[in-house]
Enzyme design. Structure first.
Site, short mmCIF file in Angstrom:
data_model
loop_
_atom_site.label_atom_id
_atom_site.label_comp_id
_atom_site.label_asym_id
_atom_site.label_seq_id
_atom_site.Cartn_x
_atom_site.Cartn_y
_atom_site.Cartn_z
N ARG A 44 11.15 72.07 32.37
CA ARG A 44 10.09 72.09 33.40
C ARG A 44 8.87 72.68 32.72
NH1 ARG A 44 6.46 72.54 36.71
NH2 ARG A 44 6.67 72.54 38.96
N GLU A 52 5.07 64.55 43.50
CA GLU A 52 6.47 64.10 43.35
C GLU A 52 6.59 62.58 43.34
OE1 GLU A 52 8.72 66.25 42.55
OE2 GLU A 52 7.46 67.99 42.95
N ARG A 99 16.57 74.91 34.53
CA ARG A 99 15.75 74.12 33.62
C ARG A 99 15.04 75.08 32.67
NH1 ARG A 99 12.38 70.85 38.09
NH2 ARG A 99 12.09 73.01 38.70
#
Length: 170
Positions: A44, A52, A99
């Site tokens: 990330r 999104e 992440r």
């Protein structure tokens, strides 16, 4: 049986060896601010949040893009897909979804550039910084300001509403 055992042990070693941040190989782009590495780990990008490309619903994830979500993903793909990046962690190494949190640098035309800065300059992300991960905040703020001044991407629309209209957006 011994060959299978050795193969499994080697695969385990490869998956768990320390990450060489100077050579991060991109396997695929998930969206505008997330990539998957060749070793299967997700990264990330620190400091930005892109619109999104899909939404989580009661039935699971569905393809439903926010305005500029697909453009952010496509720009990220053009920038990093199949490339080797140099990355830097900040204070926090992972997010709540496990992440990796990284600043990523890509070489374009022989020059190394911060991926997050390029995405912000295109107007395809919002500034999304949280202390203590603020190593490159000045670069990111400048990139955001440039996108806003140029009315690029998400900043191309006039989102001002009157106080009387505000009730319609609650």
């Amino acid at each position: 049986a011994l060959a299978t055992l050795i193969s499994a042990a080697f695969a385990s070693y490869l998956a768990n060896r320390p990450l060489d941040y100077s050579r991060i190989e991109v396997a695929k782009v998930i969206d505008g601010d997330t990539i998957e590495l060749k070793n299967g780990k997700l990264v990330r990008y620190i400091g930005i949040d892109c619109p999104e490309t899909r939404k989580k619903t009661e039935k699971g994830w569905v393809k439903e893009a926010d305005p500029y979500g697909e453009e952010a993903k496509e720009f990220n793909e053009q920038l990093v897909s199949g490339k080797v990046l140099r990355c830097e962690p900040d204070v926090q190494k992972q997010d709540k979804y496990n992440r990796l949190l990284l600043y990523c640098f890509v070489k374009t035309q022989g020059k190394e550039e911060l991926v997050q800065e390029k995405i912000l300059k295109e107007g395809l992300a919002y500034l999304y910084t949280f202390p203590p991960n603020v190593k490159y905040i000045d670069l990111l703020v400048n990139a955001l300001n440039e996108a806003r001044e140029n009315r690029s991407g998400v900043w191309s629309q006039d989102l001002l509403i009157s106080s009387g209209e505000a009730i319609n957006f609650i």
